[in-house]
Scaffold this motif. Structure first.
Motif, short mmCIF file in Angstrom:
data_model
loop_
_atom_site.label_atom_id
_atom_site.label_comp_id
_atom_site.label_asym_id
_atom_site.label_seq_id
_atom_site.Cartn_x
_atom_site.Cartn_y
_atom_site.Cartn_z
N GLN A 12 61.29 -6.60 56.28
CA GLN A 12 61.93 -6.85 57.43
C GLN A 12 62.85 -5.57 57.83
O GLN A 12 62.97 -5.15 58.82
CB GLN A 12 62.82 -8.16 57.42
N ALA A 13 63.20 -4.98 56.63
CA ALA A 13 64.05 -3.76 56.79
C ALA A 13 63.14 -2.53 57.37
O ALA A 13 63.80 -2.02 58.33
CB ALA A 13 64.79 -3.27 55.60
N TYR A 14 62.20 -2.41 56.94
CA TYR A 14 61.36 -1.67 57.45
C TYR A 14 60.88 -1.76 58.99
O TYR A 14 60.97 -0.87 59.79
CB TYR A 14 60.21 -1.59 56.81
N LEU A 15 60.45 -3.17 59.28
CA LEU A 15 60.39 -3.33 60.65
C LEU A 15 61.59 -3.22 61.57
O LEU A 15 61.11 -2.89 62.89
CB LEU A 15 59.78 -4.53 60.81
N ALA A 16 62.58 -3.33 61.37
CA ALA A 16 63.97 -3.32 62.14
C ALA A 16 64.23 -1.80 62.08
O ALA A 16 64.68 -1.58 63.11
CB ALA A 16 64.91 -4.02 61.29
N LYS A 17 64.19 -1.11 61.23
CA LYS A 17 64.69 0.43 61.17
C LYS A 17 63.60 1.39 62.16
O LYS A 17 63.90 2.16 62.70
CB LYS A 17 64.72 0.76 59.82
N TYR A 18 62.39 1.13 61.69
CA TYR A 18 61.24 1.99 61.96
C TYR A 18 60.48 1.18 63.53
O TYR A 18 59.48 0.84 63.36
CB TYR A 18 60.62 2.47 61.07
N ASN A 19 61.22 0.96 64.42
CA ASN A 19 60.86 0.09 65.42
C ASN A 19 60.39 0.61 66.80
O ASN A 19 60.67 -0.03 67.75
CB ASN A 19 61.86 -1.29 65.48
N THR A 20 60.25 1.93 66.95
CA THR A 20 60.08 2.63 68.15
C THR A 20 58.88 3.37 68.16
O THR A 20 58.63 4.15 67.25
CB THR A 20 61.42 3.56 68.52
N GLY A 21 58.57 3.51 69.26
CA GLY A 21 57.30 4.54 69.63
C GLY A 21 56.45 4.85 68.68
O GLY A 21 55.70 3.80 68.25
N HIS A 22 56.02 5.97 68.21
CA HIS A 22 54.90 6.39 67.17
C HIS A 22 55.26 5.51 65.79
O HIS A 22 54.29 5.61 64.96
CB HIS A 22 54.71 7.87 67.11
N ASN A 45 69.80 7.06 59.30
CA ASN A 45 69.09 8.13 59.44
C ASN A 45 67.51 7.60 59.22
O ASN A 45 67.46 6.86 58.09
CB ASN A 45 69.44 9.34 58.60
N THR A 46 66.36 8.19 59.77
CA THR A 46 65.12 7.61 59.64
C THR A 46 64.52 8.48 58.45
O THR A 46 63.65 7.71 58.08
CB THR A 46 64.29 7.68 60.76
N MET A 92 63.09 5.88 53.79
CA MET A 92 64.22 4.71 52.91
C MET A 92 64.85 3.41 53.76
O MET A 92 65.02 4.14 54.95
CB MET A 92 64.79 5.73 52.10
N ILE A 93 64.94 2.77 53.08
CA ILE A 93 65.61 1.53 53.77
C ILE A 93 66.54 1.05 52.64
O ILE A 93 66.36 1.40 51.34
CB ILE A 93 64.82 0.55 53.94
N SER A 97 55.24 1.40 60.45
CA SER A 97 55.96 0.35 60.06
C SER A 97 55.35 -0.96 59.71
O SER A 97 55.52 -1.51 58.77
CB SER A 97 57.47 0.11 60.94
N ARG A 98 54.32 -0.98 60.85
CA ARG A 98 53.56 -2.44 60.19
C ARG A 98 52.70 -2.13 59.27
O ARG A 98 52.22 -3.22 58.49
CB ARG A 98 52.57 -2.84 61.37
N GLY A 99 52.05 -0.86 59.06
CA GLY A 99 51.28 -0.50 58.10
C GLY A 99 52.01 -0.71 56.69
O GLY A 99 51.46 -1.08 55.50
N ILE A 100 53.29 -0.22 56.57
CA ILE A 100 53.67 -0.07 55.19
C ILE A 100 54.48 -1.29 54.51
O ILE A 100 54.67 -1.36 53.54
CB ILE A 100 55.05 0.95 55.44
N ILE A 101 54.01 -2.34 55.41
CA ILE A 101 54.41 -3.63 54.96
C ILE A 101 53.16 -4.40 54.41
O ILE A 101 53.21 -5.61 53.82
CB ILE A 101 55.41 -4.81 55.74
N GLN A 102 52.06 -3.73 54.33
CA GLN A 102 50.69 -4.27 53.88
C GLN A 102 50.83 -4.22 52.27
O GLN A 102 51.36 -3.61 51.74
CB GLN A 102 49.55 -3.55 54.40
N GLU A 103 50.04 -5.02 51.68
CA GLU A 103 50.00 -5.40 50.13
C GLU A 103 49.72 -3.98 49.50
O GLU A 103 50.45 -3.60 48.43
CB GLU A 103 48.97 -6.13 49.81
N LYS A 104 48.99 -3.08 49.93
CA LYS A 104 48.68 -1.72 49.16
C LYS A 104 49.87 -0.84 49.02
O LYS A 104 50.00 -0.35 48.16
CB LYS A 104 47.58 -1.28 49.66
#
Length: 123
Positions: free
Chosen positions: A89-99, A13-14, A32-33, A104-111
Motif C-alpha cells: 500500500q505504501a508503494y501504491l500510495a507514493k508512486y501513484n502518478t503518470g509513468h 522524495n521518490t 524506497m518507502i 508501482s503495480r508491478g512491484i507489489i507482485q510476488e516475485k
C-alpha cells in the motif's frame, strides 16, 4: 536525529540513492518507502548482480538522502509476511502518478515481494 531526517527525506522524495557493499563507487537510484518508521525497498530488475543480492552477501552499505549519506545495515525483514500488505500500500500510495503507476503495480507482485529488503540506519 539521523533516522528522523532520513525517514523524512525518504517519505518526501521518490528516488533515493543506495550503495550495497563498498565495491561500488556510485549510488544507484531506487524507490524506497517508509512503513512503521522502517525503511524498505524491493528489487525491480531481479538480476544476479543486483544491490539486493550484494546485500545478501554483505549487509553493509549506504543510502544517500540528498547530500547526506547514512551508513546502513540491510536485512530481509523477519516479519515480511505480516508487513507485506502495508509495504504494498505504501508503494501504491507514493508512486501513484503518470509513468510510475505500472511500476508501482508491478512491484507489489510476488516475485518482487520476495525481494524485499529493510534498511536500518546505523548511528
Amino acid at each position: 536525529m539521523n533516522k528522523e531526517n532520513a525517514l523524512h527525506y525518504i517519505k518526501t522524495n521518490t528516488i533515493i540513492g543506495i550503495k550495497a557493499g563498498f565495491q561500488r563507487s556510485d549510488f544507484l537510484e531506487i524507490w524506497m518507502i517508509v512503513v512503521q518508521d522502517r525503511i524498505f525497498a524491493r528489487s525491480w530488475g531481479l538480476a544476479e548482480k543486483s544491490w539486493y543480492n550484494t546485500f545478501l552477501e554483505n549487509p553493509e552499505g549506504e543510502i544517500q538522502c540528498g547530500k547526506i549519506i547514512y551508513p546502513i545495515k540491510a536485512a530481509i525483514p523477519e516479519d515480511l509476511n505480516d508487513i507485506t500488505e502495508e509495504i504494498n500500500q505504501a508503494y501504491l500510495a507514493k508512486y501513484n502518478t503518470g509513468h510510475n503507476i505500472p511500476y508501482s503495480r508491478g512491484i507489489i507482485q510476488e516475485k518482487h515481494v520476495a525481494k524485499t529488503m529493510e534498511f536500518v540506519i546505523l548511528d
